[in-house]
Every structure is written in structure tokens, then in C-alpha cells.
Design an enzyme around this catalytic site. Structure first.
Site, PDB file in Angstrom:
ATOM      1  N   GLY A  67      14.428 -11.487  27.903  1.00  0.00           N
ATOM      2  CA  GLY A  67      13.886 -11.444  26.415  1.00  0.00           C
ATOM      3  C   GLY A  67      15.039 -11.019  25.808  1.00  0.00           C
TER       4      GLY A  67
ATOM      5  N   LEU B  21      16.031 -17.371  33.851  1.00  0.00           N
ATOM      6  CA  LEU B  21      16.142 -18.189  35.115  1.00  0.00           C
ATOM      7  C   LEU B  21      16.963 -17.016  36.134  1.00  0.00           C
ATOM      8  CD1 LEU B  21      16.571 -21.705  36.217  1.00  0.00           C
ATOM      9  CD2 LEU B  21      18.791 -19.929  36.530  1.00  0.00           C
TER      10      LEU B  21
ATOM     11  N   GLY C 118      18.120  -7.366  31.646  1.00  0.00           N
ATOM     12  CA  GLY C 118      17.396  -6.201  32.317  1.00  0.00           C
ATOM     13  C   GLY C 118      17.385  -6.172  33.652  1.00  0.00           C
TER      14      GLY C 118
ATOM     15  N   GLY D 122      16.042  -8.242  36.072  1.00  0.00           N
ATOM     16  CA  GLY D 122      16.035  -9.279  36.746  1.00  0.00           C
ATOM     17  C   GLY D 122      17.392  -9.956  36.508  1.00  0.00           C
TER      18      GLY D 122
ATOM     19  N   THR E 131      16.986  -3.805  27.464  1.00  0.00           N
ATOM     20  CA  THR E 131      15.549  -4.282  27.565  1.00  0.00           C
ATOM     21  C   THR E 131      14.793  -3.309  26.770  1.00  0.00           C
ATOM     22  OG1 THR E 131      13.477  -4.410  28.765  1.00  0.00           O
ATOM     23  CG2 THR E 131      15.290  -2.990  29.857  1.00  0.00           C
TER      24      THR E 131
ATOM     25  N   ASP F 125      11.881  -2.593  27.040  1.00  0.00           N
ATOM     26  CA  ASP F 125      11.036  -1.727  27.831  1.00  0.00           C
ATOM     27  C   ASP F 125      11.718  -0.481  28.317  1.00  0.00           C
ATOM     28  OD1 ASP F 125       9.561  -4.092  27.687  1.00  0.00           O
ATOM     29  OD2 ASP F 125       9.893  -4.827  29.791  1.00  0.00           O
TER      30      ASP F 125
ATOM     31  N   GLU G 239       1.009  -2.092  26.882  1.00  0.00           N
ATOM     32  CA  GLU G 239       0.380  -3.344  27.550  1.00  0.00           C
ATOM     33  C   GLU G 239       0.080  -3.414  28.808  1.00  0.00           C
ATOM     34  OE1 GLU G 239       3.058  -6.725  26.829  1.00  0.00           O
ATOM     35  OE2 GLU G 239       4.514  -5.755  27.861  1.00  0.00           O
TER      36      GLU G 239
HETATM   37  O1  F6P Z   1      10.453  -7.370  29.036  1.00  0.00           O
HETATM   38  C1  F6P Z   1      10.868  -7.404  27.917  1.00  0.00           C
HETATM   39  C2  F6P Z   1       9.438  -7.841  27.094  1.00  0.00           C
HETATM   40  O2  F6P Z   1       9.269  -8.049  25.725  1.00  0.00           O
HETATM   41  C3  F6P Z   1       7.921  -7.144  27.664  1.00  0.00           C
HETATM   42  O3  F6P Z   1       7.641  -6.054  26.846  1.00  0.00           O
HETATM   43  C4  F6P Z   1       7.010  -8.259  27.337  1.00  0.00           C
HETATM   44  O4  F6P Z   1       5.672  -8.025  28.319  1.00  0.00           O
HETATM   45  C5  F6P Z   1       7.826  -9.586  27.871  1.00  0.00           C
HETATM   46  O5  F6P Z   1       8.850  -9.107  27.399  1.00  0.00           O
HETATM   47  C6  F6P Z   1       7.441 -10.765  27.032  1.00  0.00           C
HETATM   48  O6  F6P Z   1       7.759 -11.771  27.687  1.00  0.00           O
HETATM   49  P1  F6P Z   1       8.227 -13.216  27.156  1.00  0.00           P
HETATM   50  O7  F6P Z   1       9.278 -13.061  26.190  1.00  0.00           O
HETATM   51  O8  F6P Z   1       8.287 -14.195  28.362  1.00  0.00           O
HETATM   52  O9  F6P Z   1       6.748 -13.428  26.304  1.00  0.00           O
END
Ligand code: F6P
Length: 387
Positions: free
Chosen positions: A10, A82, A131, A133, A154, A156, A252
């Protein structure tokens, strides 16, 4: 020296300053810098037998092409989730179809192709910014002999080995502002506002936003939330300190216990890699609380706004420091490090640290599970979170 840089996962504010800093530091040393588009997917999609293919997936980075990018969120290199060691059939470029050997889940490890592309691009090292991954694939490339210096990002804040990742300060700043803003509404309407914060299965975002925003209660992903216990606490908060409303934050990834509301109401959503998308627990909790209490309860998801817009100053600072350090490490001959901030000091750890999985809140040290509140009182917190 010729280096590649990419951003994966992200997007967060701070990626562009990091890209700019790496570029400047490397260029000042006379190195070439290739920006790889779309994270690891950029490398997957390059066909060494097609002379035009690389042009579509890499860009030359220099002072001119990175000028001004630091003012904006997102990433000029774009991003993808990916991982080349688990490529789904749907993401496989047509020219690789014959080469892909799928496992029973129809995923293929395309690392041999990635190594060919790295050689084709004549890259001496890669700086991936991502992050867990994204960086765990960096650790894999290191095992395959590719020099890598990883940079953790990240919102998070759950990468092991570093106290802070790029994106976390902005996410917290946005969250604090929302807690304050929503407090006015909650107070005006004499209601309870439940703010759901992204952060996947780590409660770091909720913990710090709840602490610094002085939310009345904070529910984190690591500790199940018993609404029966929480409801009377919030009811009391509404009349405490002259306020007539209450505001709480919830991760969340939090789990509810003893809920009166059917959680199957929550739509189950997955991303294209089959990962469960989180989100919605705040609304379920709000419905539960309003069933228990005689006051209005509303919920709101801050969601992508936590990682939208320009970086706050601390994200720009951390991004620049990590970018400069990454180039310094390469110049010093390092080939398998991750830049980190530990106890207020910029340093590095072995890149394999990313393989330890997502970090979580140290509940016993920093959270009061019966009061649903952060317990960040020790002076060492400033050090232990470097924040
Ligand atoms: O890992 C970062 C994050 O923003 C998380 O907090 C959230 O759950 C996820 O990405 C959202 O993912 P996506 O961008 O695939 O909707």
C-alpha cells in the site's frame, strides 16, 4: 554502481521523499539509479528478449526526474502487492506462460525469471521500499545472491526490527485530528463516536492515535473487545470532565466478544491474492453499543485517509534518513541490510529480520486491557517507540 529502487504494498506518504533521497545520494556518488515501476511486478513484466520491454517498466531517476516529488503522497514509481515467489496465473505475463510451473494453488515461483531480469538490467543492488510482504521477497533475493538494502514502510508500523516505519507518523497525525474533530460532533449530539483505524492485525495505529488524541477508550487488535464491559465505561465517559459525548478508536483487526449484533452482517471481502480485507468492526461495535445504551452511537472508518496526502514532517525526515542510510550502506559494501530506527537511532539490521512476521503491540507494557486504554506512562516510551 547501478542500482534499482522500487516501492511495494500500500502507498504511504513518505515514499517519494525516500525515492528522491536515494536518487540524490546515489547520483552524488556517480551511480546510476533505475526506478522500477509497480514494485516487484515491474521486474516480473520485463521480457529480456524484447528490447522495448524494459522501457515500459523502469525509469531513469536523477535530480531532474525526482525534483519536487517529495511534496506529494503516493509513489511516482507506483506500487503493487505482487510477490514473485507466489505469482497467480492471472498475473502471469503472456510471454512467461510456458515457463511458469504452478503448484496446486495455481501459484508459481518466478524467482529464476526475476534473477534473469536483474542481470539483464545490469543491477548491482536493489533498494526495495515496502512492508513485510515486499521486504520478505527482498530477503529471498538476498539468499539468491542479489545485494539488497531494504527500507521499511507501512502505516501499520508492524515491520519487525524497527520502532517506526515510513507512513506511520502521517497515519497517526491524521487519526489524532479525526479524534479531535469527531469529539466536537459527539459532544454536540451527545453521542458516542467510534472511529475505526486501519492497521491490519497490529494495534499500533489505534494505540498511538488513542493515546496522543486522548480518545476516551481505545480498542486494539491484540485484545478482544467485550462490549458488555466497554459500554458502561463509555456511558460514564460521556459525562466526565464536562464533556457530553465520548469518542473511541478501534483497530480494524479487533475482535468482538459477547456481541449482541450478528457479525455475519459484515461482508467478507478478499483482495485478488485471497487475503481477507479488514474493515467494518467499528460499525458492528457501534450497533452493539447502541443496542445496550440509551444514546446515539455512530461509527466512521478513517481508512485510506490515514495514508493520503502529503507526508507530515516526521515522515519526510524518516524517509530521507532511511534513503541516505541505504545508499551509505551500499557504499560501505553491505548487501543484506534493512534500515531501521531503534531507540531514537538510525541504524540497520539483517534483512532476514523481515521474515519474522508482523509485529504487534506489547500489550503487557503499553495497554490496560480492563480499561481499554493505552498505558503509555513510562518515560521510556519516547525511546521504545522513537516517536
Ligand atoms: O497494510 C496497509 C493497509 O493500509 C492496512 O492498514 C489495510 O488493511 C490495507 O493496507 C488495505 O489494503 P488495500 O490497499 O489493498 O485496500
Amino acid at each position: 554502481m547501478r542500482i534499482g529502487i522500487l516501492t511495494g504494498g500500500g502507498d504511504v506518504p513518505g515514499l517519494n521523499p525516500a525515492i528522491q533521497q536515494v536518487t540524490r545520494e546515489a547520483r552524488d556518488r556517480g551511480w546510476e539509479v533505475l526506478g522500477i515501476r509497480n514494485g516487484w511486478a515491474g521486474l516480473l513484466n520485463i521480457n529480456p528478449d524484447d528490447p522495448t520491454s524494459a522501457e515500459r517498466h523502469v525509469m531513469d531517476l536523477n535530480r531532474r526526474t525526482t525534483r519536487g516529488i517529495d511534496r506529494f503522497g503516493g509513489t511516482v514509481l507506483h506500487t503493487a502487492r505482487l510477490h514473485p515467489d507466489t505469482v497467480r496465473e492471472a498475473d502471469m505475463p503472456a510471454f512467461l506462460e510456458g515457463e511458469a510451473q504452478y503448484d496446486e494453488r495455481r501459484w508459481a515461483d518466478m524467482t529464476p525469471h526475476i534473477l534473469r531480469v536483474i542481470a539483464h538490467l545490469r543491477l548491482d543492488a536493489i533498494i526495495p521500499i515496502g512492508g513485510d510482504g515486499t521486504l520478505s521477497y527482498a530477503a529471498r533475493l538476498h539468499k539468491e545472491g542479489v545485494p539488497v538494502i531494504a527500507i521499511p514502510k507501512t502505516m501499520d508500523n508492524d515491520v519487525q526490527g524497527t520502532d517506526v516505519c515510513i507512513g506511520f507518523p502521517t497515519a497517526i497525525t491524521r487519526s489524532i485530528r479525526t479524534v479531535h474533530d469527531i469529539r466536537a460532533t459527539a459532544s454536540a449530539e451527545q453521542s458516542i463516536g467510534v472511529i475505526e483505524l486501519m492497521g491490519r492485525n497490529s494495534g499500533e495505529t489505534a494505540l498511538m492515535a488513542g493515546h496522543l488524541g486522548s480518545a476516551d477508550r481505545t480498542a486494539i487488535a491484540e485484545v478482544p473487545v467485550d462490549a458488555q464491559v466497554l459500554a458502561p465505561l463509555l456511558r460514564k465517559d460521556m459525562s466526565a470532565g464536562g464533556e457530553s459525548g465520548a469518542v473511541m478508536v478501534i483497530s480494524e483487526g479487533a475482535k468482538l466478544e459477547n456481541t449482541l449484533v450478528d457479525e455475519t452482517d459484515l461482508p467478507v471481502r478478499t483482495d485478488k491474492f485471497g487475503n481477507k480485507r479488514l474493515g467494518g468492526v467499528g460499525e458492528i461495535l457501534a450497533r452493539d453499543l447502541s443496542a445496550r445504551l440509551d444514546v446515539p452511537v455512530f461509527s466512521l472508518q478513517l481508512a485510506y485517509l490515514m495514508r493520503a496526502g502529503a507526508p507530515v514532517s516526521q515522515d519526510s525526515l524518516i524517509a530521507r534518513a532511511f534513503g541516505a542510510l541505504a545508499v551509505e550502506l551500499l557504499a560501505a559494501g553491505e548487501a543484506a541490510r534493512m534500515t531501521v530506527l531503534q531507540d531514537g537511532r538510525y541504524t540497520s539490521v539483517h534483512v532476514s529480520e523481515t521474515g519474522k512476521g508482523a509485529a504487534q503491540v506489547d500489550v503487557d507494557s503499553f495497554y490496560d486491557r480492563t480499561a481499554f486504554m493505552p498505558r503509555i506512562t513510562r518515560p521510556s516510551i519516547a525511546q521504545s517507540l522513537s516517536f
